[in-house]
Design a protein around this motif. Structure first.
Motif, PDB file in Angstrom:
ATOM      1  N   GLN A 116      -5.762  -5.729 -41.958  1.00 24.92           N
ATOM      2  CA  GLN A 116      -6.967  -6.428 -41.535  1.00 24.92           C
ATOM      3  C   GLN A 116      -8.048  -6.339 -42.613  1.00 24.92           C
ATOM      4  OE1 GLN A 116      -6.122  -8.306 -39.152  1.00 24.92           O
ATOM      5  NE2 GLN A 116      -7.012  -7.520 -37.279  1.00 24.92           N
ATOM      6  N   ILE A 117      -8.708  -7.466 -42.836  1.00 27.56           N
ATOM      7  CA  ILE A 117      -9.824  -7.525 -43.782  1.00 27.56           C
ATOM      8  C   ILE A 117     -11.026  -8.077 -43.035  1.00 27.56           C
ATOM      9  CG2 ILE A 117     -10.680  -8.525 -45.934  1.00 27.56           C
ATOM     10  CD1 ILE A 117      -7.763  -8.821 -46.810  1.00 27.56           C
ATOM     11  N   PRO A 118     -12.156  -7.384 -43.017  1.00 28.31           N
ATOM     12  CA  PRO A 118     -13.343  -7.933 -42.351  1.00 28.31           C
ATOM     13  C   PRO A 118     -13.676  -9.307 -42.916  1.00 28.31           C
ATOM     14  CG  PRO A 118     -13.691  -5.639 -42.939  1.00 28.31           C
ATOM     15  CD  PRO A 118     -12.403  -6.055 -43.585  1.00 28.31           C
ATOM     16  N   PRO A 119     -13.968 -10.299 -42.049  1.00 22.99           N
ATOM     17  CA  PRO A 119     -14.258 -11.652 -42.541  1.00 22.99           C
ATOM     18  C   PRO A 119     -15.341 -11.692 -43.605  1.00 22.99           C
ATOM     19  CG  PRO A 119     -13.979 -11.681 -40.167  1.00 22.99           C
ATOM     20  CD  PRO A 119     -13.964 -10.236 -40.577  1.00 22.99           C
ATOM     21  N   GLY A 120     -16.330 -10.812 -43.494  1.00 24.84           N
ATOM     22  CA  GLY A 120     -17.406 -10.801 -44.478  1.00 24.84           C
ATOM     23  C   GLY A 120     -16.962 -10.368 -45.860  1.00 24.84           C
ATOM     24  N   GLU A 121     -15.783  -9.736 -45.979  1.00 28.82           N
ATOM     25  CA  GLU A 121     -15.305  -9.251 -47.269  1.00 28.82           C
ATOM     26  C   GLU A 121     -14.215 -10.142 -47.866  1.00 28.82           C
ATOM     27  OE1 GLU A 121     -14.138  -5.204 -47.025  1.00 28.82           O
ATOM     28  OE2 GLU A 121     -15.961  -4.556 -45.978  1.00 28.82           O
ATOM     29  N   VAL A 122     -13.905 -11.241 -47.191  1.00 26.07           N
ATOM     30  CA  VAL A 122     -12.835 -12.112 -47.679  1.00 26.07           C
ATOM     31  C   VAL A 122     -13.183 -12.706 -49.039  1.00 26.07           C
ATOM     32  CG1 VAL A 122     -11.658 -14.308 -47.272  1.00 26.07           C
ATOM     33  CG2 VAL A 122     -11.882 -12.659 -45.420  1.00 26.07           C
ATOM     34  N   TRP A 123     -14.406 -13.183 -49.202  1.00 27.34           N
ATOM     35  CA  TRP A 123     -14.798 -13.789 -50.478  1.00 27.34           C
ATOM     36  C   TRP A 123     -14.722 -12.769 -51.607  1.00 27.34           C
ATOM     37  CZ3 TRP A 123     -15.066 -18.278 -52.640  1.00 27.34           C
ATOM     38  CH2 TRP A 123     -15.764 -18.436 -53.832  1.00 27.34           C
ATOM     39  N   HIS A 124     -15.158 -11.546 -51.346  1.00 30.13           N
ATOM     40  CA  HIS A 124     -15.078 -10.487 -52.349  1.00 30.13           C
ATOM     41  C   HIS A 124     -13.626 -10.201 -52.720  1.00 30.13           C
ATOM     42  CE1 HIS A 124     -15.937  -6.814 -54.542  1.00 30.13           C
ATOM     43  NE2 HIS A 124     -15.115  -6.140 -53.743  1.00 30.13           N
ATOM     44  N   ALA A 125     -12.758 -10.121 -51.705  1.00 29.94           N
ATOM     45  CA  ALA A 125     -11.343  -9.867 -51.964  1.00 29.94           C
ATOM     46  C   ALA A 125     -10.678 -11.040 -52.688  1.00 29.94           C
ATOM     47  CB  ALA A 125     -10.614  -9.594 -50.654  1.00 29.94           C
ATOM     48  N   LEU A 126     -11.232 -12.226 -52.524  1.00 25.85           N
ATOM     49  CA  LEU A 126     -10.656 -13.420 -53.127  1.00 25.85           C
ATOM     50  C   LEU A 126     -11.038 -13.577 -54.588  1.00 25.85           C
ATOM     51  CD1 LEU A 126      -8.980 -15.984 -52.428  1.00 25.85           C
ATOM     52  CD2 LEU A 126     -11.135 -17.107 -51.858  1.00 25.85           C
ATOM     53  N   THR A 127     -12.200 -13.070 -54.982  1.00 27.48           N
ATOM     54  CA  THR A 127     -12.733 -13.328 -56.324  1.00 27.48           C
ATOM     55  C   THR A 127     -12.757 -12.109 -57.241  1.00 27.48           C
ATOM     56  OG1 THR A 127     -14.987 -12.945 -55.482  1.00 27.48           O
ATOM     57  CG2 THR A 127     -14.172 -15.227 -55.507  1.00 27.48           C
ATOM     58  N   ASP A 128     -12.733 -10.909 -56.669  1.00 27.49           N
ATOM     59  CA  ASP A 128     -12.836  -9.695 -57.472  1.00 27.49           C
ATOM     60  C   ASP A 128     -11.445  -9.110 -57.711  1.00 27.49           C
ATOM     61  OD1 ASP A 128     -13.446  -7.359 -58.736  1.00 27.49           O
ATOM     62  OD2 ASP A 128     -14.748  -6.558 -57.162  1.00 27.49           O
ATOM     63  N   ARG A 129     -10.986  -9.167 -58.955  1.00 31.15           N
ATOM     64  CA  ARG A 129      -9.651  -8.672 -59.270  1.00 31.15           C
ATOM     65  C   ARG A 129      -9.509  -7.169 -59.039  1.00 31.15           C
ATOM     66  NH1 ARG A 129      -6.194 -11.897 -62.184  1.00 31.15           N
ATOM     67  NH2 ARG A 129      -7.003 -13.930 -62.798  1.00 31.15           N
ATOM     68  N   ASP A 130     -10.616  -6.460 -59.038  1.00 26.50           N
ATOM     69  CA  ASP A 130     -10.568  -5.015 -58.840  1.00 26.50           C
ATOM     70  C   ASP A 130     -10.559  -4.619 -57.363  1.00 26.50           C
ATOM     71  OD1 ASP A 130     -10.620  -4.549 -61.599  1.00 26.50           O
ATOM     72  OD2 ASP A 130     -12.823  -4.684 -61.651  1.00 26.50           O
ATOM     73  N   ALA A 131     -10.738  -5.595 -56.477  1.00 28.40           N
ATOM     74  CA  ALA A 131     -10.738  -5.292 -55.043  1.00 28.40           C
ATOM     75  C   ALA A 131      -9.339  -4.869 -54.598  1.00 28.40           C
ATOM     76  CB  ALA A 131     -11.201  -6.503 -54.246  1.00 28.40           C
ATOM     77  N   ALA A 132      -9.294  -3.934 -53.656  1.00 31.81           N
ATOM     78  CA  ALA A 132      -8.007  -3.417 -53.196  1.00 31.81           C
ATOM     79  C   ALA A 132      -7.169  -4.494 -52.521  1.00 31.81           C
ATOM     80  CB  ALA A 132      -8.247  -2.246 -52.241  1.00 31.81           C
ATOM     81  N   GLU A 133      -7.825  -5.453 -51.879  1.00 30.81           N
ATOM     82  CA  GLU A 133      -7.098  -6.491 -51.137  1.00 30.81           C
ATOM     83  C   GLU A 133      -6.887  -7.764 -51.948  1.00 30.81           C
ATOM     84  OE1 GLU A 133     -10.000  -5.244 -50.187  1.00 30.81           O
ATOM     85  OE2 GLU A 133      -9.537  -3.865 -48.547  1.00 30.81           O
ATOM     86  N   TYR A 134      -7.217  -7.743 -53.247  1.00 28.79           N
ATOM     87  CA  TYR A 134      -7.153  -8.961 -54.059  1.00 28.79           C
ATOM     88  C   TYR A 134      -5.754  -9.573 -54.031  1.00 28.79           C
ATOM     89  CZ  TYR A 134      -7.274 -12.038 -58.136  1.00 28.79           C
ATOM     90  OH  TYR A 134      -7.171 -13.114 -58.975  1.00 28.79           O
ATOM     91  N   ALA A 135      -4.725  -8.751 -54.268  1.00 26.80           N
ATOM     92  CA  ALA A 135      -3.360  -9.270 -54.333  1.00 26.80           C
ATOM     93  C   ALA A 135      -2.928  -9.856 -52.991  1.00 26.80           C
ATOM     94  CB  ALA A 135      -2.397  -8.168 -54.764  1.00 26.80           C
TER      95      ALA A 135
END
Length: 318
Positions: free
Chosen positions: A20-39
């Motif tokens: 699960q990814i909080p909806p508010g963090e989806v954009w961060h996970a989508l654009t930040d390669r260093d985010a844990a959920e990026y892949a």
């Protein structure tokens, strides 16, 4: 409002899953390669969401165009056998040529969809087709083709596993390559269908009235058949045969826009992906720790609504 609803469902599609990814963090996970959920988001859920958007728009617009062309409120790419034609062509190619996906699968699906589209229209009476004859022709071909697909799967053990989930209807195997392969076909199909909206409005008045208004009935019908073939063939090649989306969404949208296809088709392109992606998200929630395929969810949701439409249509005609 329709665009906002679609955006909300798209965000949920990228947020909901085994992780699960909080909806508010989806954009961060989508654009930040260093985010844990990026892949997870970029490589798995984004292609799945994009494919849901494309396939939903394709099936919704194809259903609305088919209902207008045949003057049959119960017309649907699945019910009239067009999706089954695409499935039969892919099953045949898998059994005979070892087809494992790629652009070849799209072309075979388009060929199967085209043959069945023309076949149903011809058997149903062509220009003199009635809703009852089209429905009977589509139901007969649909049953025969799905029986054929089942037989091919049973006789071809090597292709069985590859086709098993595909025939149910699923977005789970989506990847960037799949999205890019079907994008041109769906884009052209949508453009042709939208361009045919005004002539289809005129055809609703009859061929003579349509010609008096400047429309060319034969050209309009050919364009709509081309659009339906491209939309249904590409969507089925990518996701498998998914039913009820093209049937239900046009009826729901007409309550908002009325019968004018210049408004109906664009709204179907926006709201049909809401149903498809929403069903996909629901399948991930109720099927935990695994998931239920989207084709099963749309069938469960669409079945009762389809019966309601049949009863309402019968009551109206009586």
């Amino acid at each position: 409002m329709a665009a906002l609803t679609l955006l909300t469902v798209a965000v949920l599609s990228m947020a909901v899953g085994a992780k699960q990814i909080p909806p508010g963090e989806v954009w961060h996970a989508l654009t930040d390669r260093d985010a844990a959920e990026y892949a997870v988001v970029r490589e798995l859920r984004l292609p799945r969401t994009l494919l849901g958007l494309l396939a939903g728009a394709a099936l919704g617009v194809a259903g609305a165009a088919m209902q207008a062309l045949t003057r049959n409120p119960l017309a649907d790419p699945g019910l009239l056998g067009i999706n089954a034609g695409a499935a039969a062509a892919i099953a045949t190619a898998t059994a005979l040529f070892g087809l494992g996906g790629g652009t070849g699968q799209v072309w075979f699906a388009l060929l199967g969809a085209a043959i069945v589209t023309v076949g149903v229209y011809a058997v149903g009476g062509g220009r003199a087709a009635t809703p009852a004859r089209l429905a009977l022709a589509g139901a007969a071909l649909n049953a025969a083709l799905y029986s054929y697909v089942s037989a091919v799967m049973l006789l071809n053990a090597a292709g069985l596993e590859r086709l098993r989930f595909w025939t149910v209807g699923s977005l789970a195997s989506a990847d960037t390559g799949t999205v890019l392969r079907v994008l041109p076909f769906i884009a052209v199909g949508l453009l042709v269908a939208l361009a045919a909206a005004r002539p289809l409005n005129a055809l609703a008045l009859g061929d003579d009235a349509a010609q008096a208004l400047g429309a060319r009935p034969a050209v309009a019908r050919a364009g709509v058949i081309l659009a339906i073939t491209l939309l249904c063939g590409a969507a089925t090649a990518a996701c498998g045969p998914i039913v009820f989306v093209g049937l239900l969404v046009p009826h729901l949208v007409r309550a908002l826009t009325g019968p004018d296809l210049r408004w109906l088709l664009p709204y179907c392109a926006l709201l049909a992906p809401v149903l498809l992606l929403g069903s996909d998200v629901l399948g991930r929630v109720v099927g935990r720790p695994g998931e239920l395929q989207v084709g099963l969810i749309t069938a469960v949701v669409g079945g009762p609504l389809f019966l309601t439409l049949v009863l309402r249509t019968r009551t109206t005609r009586s």
